[in-house]
Design an enzyme around this catalytic site. Sequence first.
Site, PDB file in Angstrom:
ATOM      1  N   PRO A  93     -12.799  34.568  63.040  1.00 36.83           N
ATOM      2  CA  PRO A  93     -13.103  35.628  64.024  1.00 36.83           C
ATOM      3  C   PRO A  93     -13.933  36.738  63.389  1.00 36.83           C
ATOM      4  CG  PRO A  93     -10.822  34.958  64.218  1.00 36.83           C
ATOM      5  CD  PRO A  93     -11.364  34.260  63.002  1.00 36.83           C
ATOM      6  N   CYS A  94     -14.916  37.246  64.152  1.00 40.32           N
ATOM      7  CA  CYS A  94     -15.941  38.090  63.536  1.00 40.32           C
ATOM      8  C   CYS A  94     -16.082  39.516  64.066  1.00 40.32           C
ATOM      9  CB  CYS A  94     -17.289  37.393  63.650  1.00 40.32           C
ATOM     10  SG  CYS A  94     -17.678  36.821  65.323  1.00 40.32           S
ATOM     11  N   PRO A  95     -15.225  40.041  64.962  1.00 38.52           N
ATOM     12  CA  PRO A  95     -15.454  41.397  65.465  1.00 38.52           C
ATOM     13  C   PRO A  95     -15.536  42.465  64.388  1.00 38.52           C
ATOM     14  CG  PRO A  95     -13.792  40.285  66.781  1.00 38.52           C
ATOM     15  CD  PRO A  95     -14.056  39.404  65.603  1.00 38.52           C
ATOM     16  N   PHE A  97     -17.035  42.380  61.652  1.00 34.22           N
ATOM     17  CA  PHE A  97     -18.346  42.396  61.000  1.00 34.22           C
ATOM     18  C   PHE A  97     -19.488  42.558  61.992  1.00 34.22           C
ATOM     19  CE2 PHE A  97     -15.677  39.452  58.383  1.00 34.22           C
ATOM     20  CZ  PHE A  97     -15.489  40.312  57.312  1.00 34.22           C
TER      21      PHE A  97
END
Length: 371
Positions: A93-95, A97
């Site tokens: 999961p990337c939120p 960054f």
Amino acid sequence: MKIFSFFSGSGFLDLGFETNGFEIVFVNEIDPEFMRAYQYSRQQIGMNPPVYGYDNGDINAFLNEETKRNELINNINAVKDSGELVGFIGGPPCPDFSVGGKNRGREGENGKLSLSYINLIIQRQPDFFLFENVKGLWKTKRHRQFYDELKIMLHNAGYKTTEKLVNALEFGVPQDRERILLFGVKSELLDNSRRGGTLVDFPWQSRQIYTMEDINRYDWPEPQDFLEGGERPMPSGIPRELTVQHWFETNHVNTHPNAKHYFTPRAGLPKMQRYQEGDSSKKSYKRLHRWRYSPTAAYGNNEVHLHPYYARRLSVAEVLAIQSLPENFVLPPDMSLTSMFKTIGNGVPYILSSGIARTINDYLLELNVRN
């Protein structure tokens, strides 16, 4: 070649590998609705379940819990004992960054999962791996330091790596979506001439169809007045396969099982009629142009993407098409709209994942020939 998939979502990345020479043998996804969608979509397509099953839990359990750790080790060893290669694929999961996200970086709960995935690779030593994330991890200075530290860990663990910032458009997806991809292979699989340094020579562009320079040179249509149900001829000199209209037609979105699944904004009809076709300049409300590609498929928070020529938001069927999924890919009809759009927005476009999977397949087969 067998794939262990982590952070699988509804399996867009996995599908690209499944249809290009790999077998998904294990699936890990913590969100129960995403996992249910993964299983449902495969049933509709007629694909077999993974031989080592589905795990609906935290990836950290494979690092810390003895039972899960040993089960994963046994499954990996079984594949290796059969003489086949083991690969890990995953996009944590990337939120934390994302440029438009929370920007908490390595200290965020999602940010920490990137380290967990790298630690799992180092502990379990697959023959190759793919790590996918948002461009902010690679381009933002404070996050780039963390990303470079992860690579050093992998190099110290015996992997050679290569990376590329790709845009889904380059592979034929009708969507402006950039992602950083990191591919790694164990040094021992390489011949002596390739073992020097930390980088591996990998043909990233071999399955690429366009360059961004090419795409930016096309004479794409400018915003035009909204025409409810109106028709517009396709402009000459643009690639039809990069337009949302082409994919709407290809996937028969009006008769797709998810055709009626869309949100009705509280602002109502007048606000939806206000925006020109192709006006995607606003932070929130964006109306797609039928003869252009879509902005990044992100449908959470304040992102409201409007249909080019209907006064409504995009349907699930339409955004699956924008993510270049096959027409027979379907999400469960009783899944919440929020979960539907979240899992679609989180996914890797199928045509992109397919192109990368074919490139990895070609590369590994070529390694085998050389050895």
